[in-house]
Structure formats: C-alpha cells, structure tokens
Design a protein around this motif. Sequence first.
Motif, PDB file in Angstrom:
ATOM      1  N   SER A  10     -50.261  -7.594  12.022  1.00 21.36           N
ATOM      2  CA  SER A  10     -50.647  -8.789  12.755  1.00 21.36           C
ATOM      3  C   SER A  10     -51.340  -8.340  14.035  1.00 21.36           C
ATOM      4  N   ALA A  11     -52.585  -8.768  14.201  1.00 17.67           N
ATOM      5  CA  ALA A  11     -53.355  -8.349  15.382  1.00 17.67           C
ATOM      6  C   ALA A  11     -53.370  -9.462  16.424  1.00 17.67           C
ATOM      7  N   ASN A  12     -53.686  -9.075  17.620  1.00 15.10           N
ATOM      8  CA  ASN A  12     -53.863  -9.954  18.803  1.00 15.10           C
ATOM      9  C   ASN A  12     -52.542 -10.332  19.478  1.00 15.10           C
ATOM     10  N   LEU A  13     -51.606 -10.933  18.715  1.00  9.36           N
ATOM     11  CA  LEU A  13     -50.322 -11.397  19.285  1.00  9.36           C
ATOM     12  C   LEU A  13     -50.558 -12.344  20.470  1.00  9.36           C
ATOM     13  N   GLY A  16     -53.210 -10.362  23.444  1.00  8.52           N
ATOM     14  CA  GLY A  16     -53.872  -9.052  23.299  1.00  8.52           C
ATOM     15  C   GLY A  16     -55.036  -9.080  22.330  1.00  8.52           C
ATOM     16  N   PHE A  17     -55.936 -10.048  22.506  1.00  6.64           N
ATOM     17  CA  PHE A  17     -57.066 -10.201  21.576  1.00  6.64           C
ATOM     18  C   PHE A  17     -57.859  -8.895  21.437  1.00  6.64           C
ATOM     19  N   ASP A  18     -58.001  -8.456  20.188  1.00  8.55           N
ATOM     20  CA  ASP A  18     -58.742  -7.226  19.843  1.00  8.55           C
ATOM     21  C   ASP A  18     -58.104  -5.949  20.409  1.00  8.55           C
ATOM     22  N   VAL A  19     -56.864  -6.052  20.898  1.00  9.44           N
ATOM     23  CA  VAL A  19     -56.195  -4.904  21.530  1.00  9.44           C
ATOM     24  C   VAL A  19     -54.821  -4.627  20.890  1.00  9.44           C
ATOM     25  N   ALA A 127     -66.237  -3.050  13.543  1.00  6.43           N
ATOM     26  CA  ALA A 127     -65.207  -2.049  13.219  1.00  6.43           C
ATOM     27  C   ALA A 127     -63.999  -2.173  14.148  1.00  6.43           C
ATOM     28  N   HIS A 128     -63.178  -3.229  13.941  1.00  2.88           N
ATOM     29  CA  HIS A 128     -61.974  -3.386  14.771  1.00  2.88           C
ATOM     30  C   HIS A 128     -60.896  -2.444  14.297  1.00  2.88           C
ATOM     31  N   ALA A 129     -60.186  -1.850  15.236  1.00  3.80           N
ATOM     32  CA  ALA A 129     -59.111  -0.943  14.848  1.00  3.80           C
ATOM     33  C   ALA A 129     -57.745  -1.571  15.079  1.00  3.80           C
ATOM     34  N   ASP A 130     -57.706  -2.855  15.505  1.00  2.00           N
ATOM     35  CA  ASP A 130     -56.396  -3.423  15.868  1.00  2.00           C
ATOM     36  C   ASP A 130     -55.524  -3.750  14.661  1.00  2.00           C
ATOM     37  N   ASN A 131     -56.078  -3.741  13.445  1.00  4.91           N
ATOM     38  CA  ASN A 131     -55.242  -3.828  12.241  1.00  4.91           C
ATOM     39  C   ASN A 131     -55.024  -2.452  11.602  1.00  4.91           C
ATOM     40  N   VAL A 132     -56.075  -1.625  11.519  1.00  2.00           N
ATOM     41  CA  VAL A 132     -55.881  -0.321  10.858  1.00  2.00           C
ATOM     42  C   VAL A 132     -54.961   0.588  11.673  1.00  2.00           C
ATOM     43  N   SER A 167     -62.198 -17.253   7.213  1.00  3.65           N
ATOM     44  CA  SER A 167     -62.786 -15.908   7.205  1.00  3.65           C
ATOM     45  C   SER A 167     -62.817 -15.367   8.635  1.00  3.65           C
ATOM     46  N   THR A 168     -62.665 -14.048   8.749  1.00  2.58           N
ATOM     47  CA  THR A 168     -62.683 -13.426  10.075  1.00  2.58           C
ATOM     48  C   THR A 168     -64.020 -13.706  10.767  1.00  2.58           C
ATOM     49  N   ARG A 169     -65.090 -13.717   9.981  1.00  4.02           N
ATOM     50  CA  ARG A 169     -66.413 -13.999  10.571  1.00  4.02           C
ATOM     51  C   ARG A 169     -66.425 -15.374  11.227  1.00  4.02           C
ATOM     52  N   ALA A 171     -63.820 -17.139  12.235  1.00  2.00           N
ATOM     53  CA  ALA A 171     -62.874 -17.174  13.353  1.00  2.00           C
ATOM     54  C   ALA A 171     -63.443 -16.445  14.578  1.00  2.00           C
ATOM     55  N   ARG A 172     -64.283 -15.474  14.357  1.00  2.00           N
ATOM     56  CA  ARG A 172     -64.912 -14.785  15.495  1.00  2.00           C
ATOM     57  C   ARG A 172     -65.992 -15.662  16.117  1.00  2.00           C
ATOM     58  N   GLY A 173     -66.524 -16.575  15.295  1.00  2.00           N
ATOM     59  CA  GLY A 173     -67.569 -17.464  15.790  1.00  2.00           C
ATOM     60  C   GLY A 173     -67.070 -18.435  16.859  1.00  2.00           C
ATOM     61  N   GLU A 218     -58.819 -21.996  20.595  1.00  2.00           N
ATOM     62  CA  GLU A 218     -60.010 -22.176  19.739  1.00  2.00           C
ATOM     63  C   GLU A 218     -59.675 -21.864  18.285  1.00  2.00           C
ATOM     64  N   ARG A 219     -58.897 -20.791  18.088  1.00  2.00           N
ATOM     65  CA  ARG A 219     -58.531 -20.394  16.726  1.00  2.00           C
ATOM     66  C   ARG A 219     -57.537 -21.400  16.118  1.00  2.00           C
ATOM     67  N   ALA A 220     -56.608 -21.886  16.953  1.00  2.00           N
ATOM     68  CA  ALA A 220     -55.575 -22.813  16.469  1.00  2.00           C
ATOM     69  C   ALA A 220     -56.207 -24.094  15.935  1.00  2.00           C
ATOM     70  N   SER A 244     -51.796 -15.343  13.844  1.00  2.00           N
ATOM     71  CA  SER A 244     -51.807 -13.937  13.467  1.00  2.00           C
ATOM     72  C   SER A 244     -53.248 -13.518  13.164  1.00  2.00           C
ATOM     73  N   GLY A 245     -53.757 -12.557  13.897  1.00  2.00           N
ATOM     74  CA  GLY A 245     -55.132 -12.101  13.688  1.00  2.00           C
ATOM     75  C   GLY A 245     -56.100 -13.261  13.791  1.00  2.00           C
ATOM     76  N   ALA A 246     -56.985 -13.359  12.802  1.00  2.00           N
ATOM     77  CA  ALA A 246     -57.977 -14.432  12.797  1.00  2.00           C
ATOM     78  C   ALA A 246     -57.442 -15.695  12.139  1.00  2.00           C
ATOM     79  N   GLY A 247     -56.136 -15.694  11.722  1.00  2.00           N
ATOM     80  CA  GLY A 247     -55.531 -16.839  11.041  1.00  2.00           C
ATOM     81  C   GLY A 247     -55.865 -16.803   9.561  1.00  2.00           C
TER      82      GLY A 247
HETATM   83  N1  HSE Z   1     -58.830  -8.873  16.457  1.00  2.00           N
HETATM   84  C1  HSE Z   1     -59.461  -9.355  15.257  1.00  2.00           C
HETATM   85  C2  HSE Z   1     -59.783 -10.818  15.438  1.00  2.00           C
HETATM   86  C3  HSE Z   1     -58.495  -9.194  14.121  1.00  2.00           C
HETATM   87  O1  HSE Z   1     -58.906 -11.550  15.873  1.00  2.00           O
HETATM   88  O2  HSE Z   1     -60.894 -11.246  15.158  1.00  2.00           O
HETATM   89  C4  HSE Z   1     -59.037  -9.636  12.807  1.00  2.00           C
HETATM   90  O3  HSE Z   1     -59.907  -8.656  12.271  1.00  2.00           O
END
Ligand code: HSE
Length: 293
Positions: A10-13, A16-19, A127-132, A167-169, A171-173, A218-220, A244-247
């Motif tokens: 689970s990324a962001n929490l 901690g977005f992208d961290v 290339a996000h590393a917050d999940n890998v 999609s993560t794309r 959610a990033r938008g 915004e994501r919610a 969690s992450g991008a949802g």
């Molecule tokens: N930190 C990334 C995001 C995780 O929230 O977009 C999903 O790849």
Amino acid sequence: MLTVRAPATSANLGSGFDVFGIALESPADVVRVERADETTISVSGAGSQYIPEDPEKNTVGAVAEALDAPAHIRIDKGVRPSSGLGSSAASAAAAAVALNELYDRGLSREELVPIAAEGEALVSGAAHADNVAPSLLGGFTIVTGDGITQVDADVSLVACLPEITISTRDARGVVPESAAMADIVETVGHAATLAVGMARGDPDLVGRGMGDGIVTPERAALIDGYDRVRAAALEAGATGVTVSGAGPTLLAVCRPSSRRAVASAMVGAFEATGIDSRAYQTRVGSGATIYRD
Ligand code: HSE
C-alpha cells in the motif's frame, strides 16, 4: 527452477504521497522462473485476463530484459490489477528477485528497486518505487530522490477492495499541481507522526498521521462510498483510513482486536452503497521470499 512470493503493498498512506509504502502480509503474487533462451510469460489468478503475456508489454518482461535474464516465467496473481495494492509492483518485485537469483546476478534488494520500478513504468507511465520498494524490502519504506529508508513495523490493517476499477493513470490525472503552504505544513506534520508511529508500532500515531488535505480528497472523489466506508471503519475502531495507492482499495489501520469488526464494517458500508467488496485482514509484513524446488 525457482519460486518467489512477493507481497501486495500500500503506497502513500495519505500523508506520504509518492514517498511512503508498506508491505502487506497478504495477499501476494507468486512467480516461478526457469532458464530459457527467450522470455515467455504466462499469467493465472486474480484479474489475469487483463494482463498481457507479451514480454514487451508485461512488467515482468521489462525486468527480465533489464537483468538480461531470459526465462519461462509463470505469474500467479494474488493481487488484482488496478486495485491500489501494488499489483504490477508485486509481479515486478517477485520477478526481479527470482531472476537475480536464477542467473546469479548478485544484486542486493536495494539495487533491484530501480530495476523493478522500470517494470512499473510500463504500466503507470512513471517509474515509482513506492510500491516495489516495500515489496522487495518489507516493512515500512520511505522513498526519496536520494535513497530508501526501511523499518520493520508491526501494525494491523484492513485493506478493503471494492469491485470498481481505477487506473493509476486516471488517478494521477487528479493530483493537484500545487498546494497551499498551510496544507503542506499540516501534511508534513502528519507524515512525521506516521513515520514515528510505524517505528513504534503504534496504531494511534499511524492512524493520526494519515491525514492529508492535498491529494487524498481528489482521489477519494473517484471512489463511490468513500466517506461512508471511512466513517464505518472509524466507528468500528479503526484509528485511520485512507486511499491505498491510487485506489480504489481503502486502507484502515487498527488494533489486532478490532480488525475483524473493521473489515466487516467496511464491507457492509460498501454493500450499502451497492458495491461488492472484499476485505483483507492483514498487517505490515516482510518482503519477497524465495522458495527453492
Ligand atoms: N504513489 C503512486 C500513486 C502509487 O499514488 O500514484 C501508485 O502507483
């Protein structure tokens, strides 16, 4: 032949977005590799019908290419794609560990992070590393431009995955390009609180530290029932709930004793919104594990 199990993450929490990222004890992807002249990929399990088996289009193919390690690769998905639980990252992390071992490349887990992240780039466009990072290293990870900090953590969680796809794309938008200084100050305070909470294994601090008024609202808004499910989880004893992450998975932190009630409250609240969901009762767990045949 070699088998590796790599956990969902689970990324962001929230703060901690992208961290920030954490490894979950379950679910997980299992990847099996065998040396070959050319890479082939087969996929089974959760959401496998949506995952390309062409090595040029699969995260795992990108990892095999980067390690110059052609193999027959079988992926058993425990983590559905587009779930917000690091599905592609789990496959990429498992493949990176497996192929590194199979071809005796001698890279450390830290050195495998950028290689697995390349696979991620194929799916999310960046290339996000917050999940890998947590899938490879386990525990709680903090990824910044100048390195990765990892701590083992013992915190109970519920990850509730509704039957909707984001999609993560997309959610990033919706991530804002800038933020008010007051919101940044507040979020930094929350992030620091969360990090201390992870180090102490304190669910109250972790829950309080999830607060974020910049990206999360915004994501919610993309997740039907978010407010209702969040309120139900808090009512049932969760100390914090966020995307969690991008949802669309919602992640709740709690004490072990309230995990079952929180899971049931979240599934019930999604149901009341007309959405089926599945709750994983889990905790922060370890990174990718190698099994030899
Ligand atoms: N930190 C990334 C995001 C995780 O929230 O977009 C999903 O790849």
